[in-house]
Enzyme design. Structure first.
Site, PDB file in Angstrom:
ATOM      1  N   GLY A 136       0.840  -1.186   0.000  1.00 39.80           N
ATOM      2  CA  GLY A 136       0.000   0.000   0.000  1.00 39.80           C
ATOM      3  C   GLY A 136       0.866   1.224   0.000  1.00 39.80           C
ATOM      4  O   GLY A 136       2.080   1.146   0.207  1.00 39.80           O
ATOM      5  N   VAL A 195       2.488  -5.023   3.720  1.00 39.53           N
ATOM      6  CA  VAL A 195       1.870  -5.955   4.647  1.00 39.53           C
ATOM      7  C   VAL A 195       2.474  -7.339   4.426  1.00 39.53           C
ATOM      8  O   VAL A 195       2.507  -7.837   3.295  1.00 39.53           O
ATOM      9  CB  VAL A 195       0.341  -6.004   4.455  1.00 39.53           C
ATOM     10  CG1 VAL A 195      -0.280  -6.882   5.532  1.00 39.53           C
ATOM     11  CG2 VAL A 195      -0.245  -4.610   4.522  1.00 39.53           C
ATOM     12  N   ASP A 234     -14.376   4.760   4.510  1.00 38.10           N
ATOM     13  CA  ASP A 234     -13.832   4.075   3.337  1.00 38.10           C
ATOM     14  C   ASP A 234     -14.364   2.647   3.269  1.00 38.10           C
ATOM     15  O   ASP A 234     -13.611   1.688   3.157  1.00 38.10           O
ATOM     16  CB  ASP A 234     -12.302   4.112   3.383  1.00 38.10           C
ATOM     17  CG  ASP A 234     -11.682   3.939   1.995  1.00 38.10           C
ATOM     18  OD1 ASP A 234     -12.442   3.988   1.000  1.00 38.10           O
ATOM     19  OD2 ASP A 234     -10.459   3.754   1.907  1.00 38.10           O
TER      20      ASP A 234
END
Ligand SMILES: *[C@@H]1O[C@H](CO)[C@@H](O)[C@H](O)[C@H]1NC(C)=O
Ligand SMILES: *[C@@H]1O[C@H](CO)[C@@H](O)[C@H](O)[C@H]1NC(C)=O
Ligand SMILES: *[C@@H]1O[C@H](CO)[C@@H](O)[C@H](O)[C@H]1NC(C)=O
Ligand SMILES: *[C@@H]1O[C@H](CO)[C@@H](O)[C@H](O)[C@H]1NC(C)=O
Ligand SMILES: *[C@@H]1O[C@H](CO)[C@@H](O)[C@H](O)[C@H]1NC(C)=O
Ligand SMILES: *[C@@H]1O[C@H](CO)[C@@H](O)[C@H](O)[C@H]1NC(C)=O
Ligand SMILES: *[C@@H]1O[C@H](CO)[C@@H](O)[C@H](O)[C@H]1NC(C)=O
Ligand SMILES: *[C@@H]1O[C@H](CO)[C@@H](O)[C@H](O)[C@H]1NC(C)=O
Ligand SMILES: *[C@@H]1O[C@H](CO)[C@@H](O)[C@H](O)[C@H]1NC(C)=O
Ligand SMILES: *[C@@H]1O[C@H](CO)[C@@H](O)[C@H](O)[C@H]1NC(C)=O
Length: 847
Positions: free
Chosen positions: A529, A534, A651
């Site tokens: 991201g 991650v 979101d």
């Protein structure tokens, strides 16, 4: 974070204006075809706004048995020439179209509908041209339903031998089907430069070349402008090819980055009009980090028919001013896991930057299941120690090559495939056959908004480092390299960071995190991201028991992230709920900001609805989908009401709904959440943030945030779940680009059943469908105050599940003819519609 968003907004606007200028200056003289003819079958002469002059087909089809017909129903987006009328016949009919020797594009246009008293399903036919079979037992109705197209174009390239003066096309109704008939709406013939004969393509996996000679006919099955938006036929320098965008075909988490033309570089006109100039002004590259690139591939995949050879044409052009020498970027090209080009150096091939070139490869796709995937992998070549470990691609075309008997016809794609090779929930990623003609003209405020959003989305992606739009918590199960390695730690020391909350949240040392991720081994990468990476790992919680975790490592350089990091820890450590992703712990040492979460082994909801990275992912049943929606609704309901101060997620989307190994839905990504209005305010005024396609139009307009903005986004999620398509699809006609708008319109017109996920056809009880559809439609109401609360949404979804279960138990007949035109009981925003049957589920698991 605000700063970043603000900055992105500014960059977006700059790019927008830049792009407009950019496109205008892309000048290339149009190709002047020797022959070009556009036949409006069964209809009159008509000039369309894209410059194509369609003429009536009467003089080219001498057969008296083929009659002109008008489609019984016209969908608004296909109310254009040549789709309004057709030539139909129960017996063979032939067109003889004057044409000069050389290669021509033959395009056949189809719009499946009932024509007069002939039903759409009875249209089953073949089409032949000289020695070639172009279509075999072709069902436009089945193809369009399976690929979710409203109309389609089949494009062929055929050589007209010297001495001949015409091309014939014969349509023949299938002989083994009673009532079969043939039809065609439009026929295009456009001569084109023979770009195939000039070089022999490399046959992948064989030592020989492959000559595309005059005897070979080709069918275009994919044509993509990599890293960029679609290019309409009218913008293709007189050849009227349609170029799509490559987003839907990218595999895995690493989507690379889009690079745009350096102002110092001028792109030369491509030889032989191989592609429009605009195609070369953008490319997709792996990204700036050489060490990441070395351990990954940039991968695309395409669904194709088995048993044919395919010509894969890759378009390249280096557009950076800094890359002009050989051995700066060198990479290997793999097709279907075999080496197609071991050493690809675009500068060496082209002779410099700004010079477009293409390379052709031929891949044989063996027989097997009727359709399978064709894989394209690019990987940095390291043996020559190039300056960058990177790879690039500007454009791509895939052509099917006729078999030894001159056949190009494949099977009709099916809606539900057998269990074994069944990506039934995953639409074939192809929407390519749908001509992008629809998106042409159109003013009107809503169209403009859609266009702007589409451009913004495209720009946003472009500016972002790999997948910027993915927030902190977006985990994809599929990393670049699916190794199963996981490290373990043995340390149990628990020291609590000073300014950070203690309690349930554990502090990890940097050494522990390093051990858990094998020193941030790229092989354990789950996702990438804008805020960091991650990784998957394994940590020891209590003596001896280890647990799988997802470890998000913030970019150590980003100082802005510190506040956000602490907010997220504070927020998450207070929030404990079955339907929220749990924060296990964190690590804050030196400049490291690391969060440790529960590992969600089933990935995101989105990958189970469409564009699955693994095409064998089985479809979710309607009950599973309802269960997941209910779980996510519970999580959001808790955020809105379960804590002292309302939390607005901001979101909500299908990539922020994660699934654990038991398919329990968990809402993730609170790093950007806002604490909601206090008693006196009814909204929070804030910079607009969220994901396009999900964005509440009221929030967008007024920049005032309420929890009803989450309800809107959740409504979009519900439609995604029902329809199995992304919230925005740039390739579709403009009415359909935005799922929220399109689905709500279909709902109002009573035709929502027609756009549901094909693999749900016949599987949803009518009552359950109605309840679900009504709920989703209410959620996306233009006016926030009219939308239900999350609590009401939750209640109605539980109701829908109960209706489905009753139906499956045989209490109600599963109907498949949804008639939503009659008004359904309104959704009471007070939530006062419970019935005894459902009272017990209200107390089911939850907090
Ligand atoms: C582009 O072409 C148009 C017409 O063909 C011409 O008027 C214009 O000057 C050209 N622009 C450039 C930058 O070459
Ligand atoms: C349609 O166009 C063709 C070709 O331009 C012309 O020959 C024909 O006369 C036209 N037909 C009518 C009805 O205008
Ligand atoms: C291929 O066909 C074209 C015309 O259709 C002709 O000009 C050309 O010579 C042919 N090429 C070969 C190798 O026969
Ligand atoms: C369809 O209509 C045509 C005349 O319009 C008629 O000749 C034909 O028999 C009809 N076919 C059926 C199946 O009703
Ligand atoms: C022709 O297509 C139809 C519809 O897909 C299918 O039912 C039929 O079996 C096919 N026939 C042959 C001979 O392939
Ligand atoms: C119609 O075309 C098909 C396929 O080209 C052929 O097999 C058949 O014989 C033709 N029928 C007639 C009556 O010409
Ligand atoms: C473009 O070229 C000029 C002069 O060669 C140079 O100063 C400038 O940095 C270059 N710009 C880019 C973006 O490379
Ligand atoms: C590239 O990624 C590696 C591994 O994640 C990291 O150690 C390195 O700092 C990164 N390099 C740059 C320039 O960001
Ligand atoms: C890249 O793709 C090739 C061909 O499919 C494969 O052999 C290789 O292992 C892949 N490399 C990585 C790092 O995924
Ligand atoms: C394509 O079909 C033609 C006509 O049947 C045949 O001559 C040619 O060999 C075929 N090409 C291939 C590659 O099989």
């Amino acid at each position: 974070m605000r700063n970043i968003i603000q900055l992105l907004g500014i960059i977006t606007i700059c790019f927008l204006t830049y792009n407009l200028i950019d496109v205008k200056s892309q000048n290339q003289t149009n190709y002047v075809p020797i022959d070009q003819i556009f036949l409006n079958c069964g209809g009159p002469n008509s000039t369309e706004s894209d410059g194509r002059k369609w003429i009536s087909d009467t003089t080219f089809s001498p057969s008296t048995t083929a009659t002109a017909a008008t489609a019984a129903t016209q969908k608004p987006d296909v109310s254009q020439v040549p789709y309004m009328t057709a030539r139909v016949s129960r017996s063979n009919f032939t067109y003889t179209i004057p044409a000069s020797p050389g290669r021509v594009f033959l395009r056949l246009h189809f719009y499946s509908a009932a024509y007069g008293n002939l039903t759409a399903a009875d249209a089953l036919f073949s089409a032949t041209s000289s020695a070639y079979t172009l279509l075999k037992n072709f069902s436009a109705a089945q193809t369009m339903e399976a690929l979710q197209l409203t109309h389609m174009v089949k494009e062929f390239s055929i050589n007209i031998p010297a001495g001949e003066e015409s091309l014939t096309v014969t349509f023949a109704p299938a002989s083994d089907h009673t009532n079969s008939y043939a039809f065609v709406n439009g026929i295009e013939l456009v001569s084109h430069p023979d770009t195939f004969a000039t070089a022999s393509a490399l046959a992948v996996g064989q030592s020989s070349g492959f000559q595309i000679d005059n005897a070979t006919a080709l069918e275009n099955v994919r044509r993509l402008n990599v890293g960029e938006n679609a290019i309409k036929p009218s913008d293709d320098n007189g050849l009227f090819r349609s170029w799509g965008n490559d987003d839907d075909y990218l595999f895995g988490a690493a989507h690379g980055v889009v690079r745009r033309l350096d102002p110092n570089v001028t792109v030369a006109a491509p030889v032989n009009y191989a592609a429009p100039l605009g195609l070369y002004t953008t490319l997709r590259s792996m990204g700036p980090n050489s060490s990441v690139n070395r351990n990954s591939n940039l991968t695309w995949y395409f669904k194709i028919d088995s048993g044919f050879s395919y010509l894969v044409r890759l378009h390249f052009c280096e557009i950076s001013g800094d890359i002009y020498k050989t051995n700066q970027i060198v990479f290997t090209i793999f097709l279907n896991k075999q080496t197609a080009a071991a050493v690809a150096d675009v500068i060496a091939w082209a002779g410099g930057n700004g010079v477009p070139i293409h390379r052709d490869f031929v891949v044989f796709v063996a027989t097997g299941p009727s359709q399978q995937n064709l894989w394209l992998d690019l990987h940095p070549y390291t043996a020559s120690s190039p300056q960058f470990y990177d790879a690039i691609l500007n454009g791509l075309e895939i052509f099917k090559i006729n078999d030894s008997r001159g056949n190009l016809g494949g099977p009709n794609p099916t809606l539900t495939l057998p269990e074994s090779d069944a990506p039934s929930s995953n639409k074939p990623p192809s929407k390519n056959h749908s001509a992008a003609i629809g998106g042409g003209v159109g003013a009107g405020a809503s169209a403009l908004l859609v266009v702007v959003i589409v451009i913004l989305v495209a720009r946003r992606r472009r500016n972002a480092a790999a997948g910027e739009e993915d927030g902190w918590l977006t985990l994809s199960k599929y990393g670049n390299s699916p190794s199963l390695f996981s490290g373990t730690t043995t340390t149990t020391a628990t020291s609590i960071g000073s300014s950070l909350p203690s309690g349930l949240c554990r502090h990890f040392s940097f050494a522990e995190i390093k051990a858990a991720t094998n020193n941030f081994d790229e092989a354990l990468l789950l996702g990438l991201g804008g805020f960091g990476k991650v990784y998957r790992g394994e940590v020891e919680i209590t003596d001896g028991t280890t647990t799988k975790v997802a470890i998000k490592r913030g970019n150590p350089l980003s100082q802005q992230g510190v506040h956000e990091f602490q907010t997220e820890i504070e927020m998450l450590s207070k929030l404990r709920h079955r339907h929220l992703v749990s924060l296990i712990g964190f690590c804050q040492e030196k400049h490291e900001m690391i969060l440790v979460y529960d590992y969600m082994s089933n990935g995101t909801l989105r990958e189970h609805l469409y564009n699955a990275p693994n095409p064998a992912t089985p479809a979710l049943s309607w009950k599973q989908r309802l269960g997941i929606c209910i779980g996510a609704a519970r999580g959001l309901h808790y955020l809105h009401t379960g804590v002292k101060q309302t939390i607005i997620h901001r979101d909500v989307k299908t990539t922020n709904i994660l699934l654990d190994e038991k398919w329990v839905a968990k809402v993730s990504d609170f790093g950007l959440s806002k604490t909601g209005p206090s008693m006196e305010d009814t909204h929070v005024s804030t910079l607009v943030k969220g994901s396009f396609g999900y964005l509440d139009p009221e929030y967008y307009r007024r920049q005032q945030l309420t929890e009803k903005s989450d309800v809107y986004s959740f409504g979009v999620v519900l439609f995604e779940v029902l329809c199995g398509r992304p919230p925005l699809m740039r390739k579709l006609p403009k009415e359909q680009v935005s799922l929220a708008e399109w689905a709500r319109r279909c709902y109002e017109e009573g035709s929502l059943g027609g756009i549901r996920d094909p693999c749900l056809v016949g599987k949803i009880a009518a009552e359950s469908f109605e309840k679900f559809a009504e709920t989703a439609a209410k959620c996306v109401d233009e006016v926030g105050a009219e939308r239900p609360s999350m609590g009401d949404v939750l209640w109605n979804l539980e109701f829908a599940l109960q209706l489905q279960e009753s139906a499956e138990e045989g209490l109600v007949v599963v109907a498949d003819d949804f008639d939503l035109s009659r008004s359904v009981a309104s959704l009471d925003s007070s939530g006062a519609t419970p019935s005894a049957v459902f009272s017990q589920i209200m107390n089911a698991d939850g907090r």
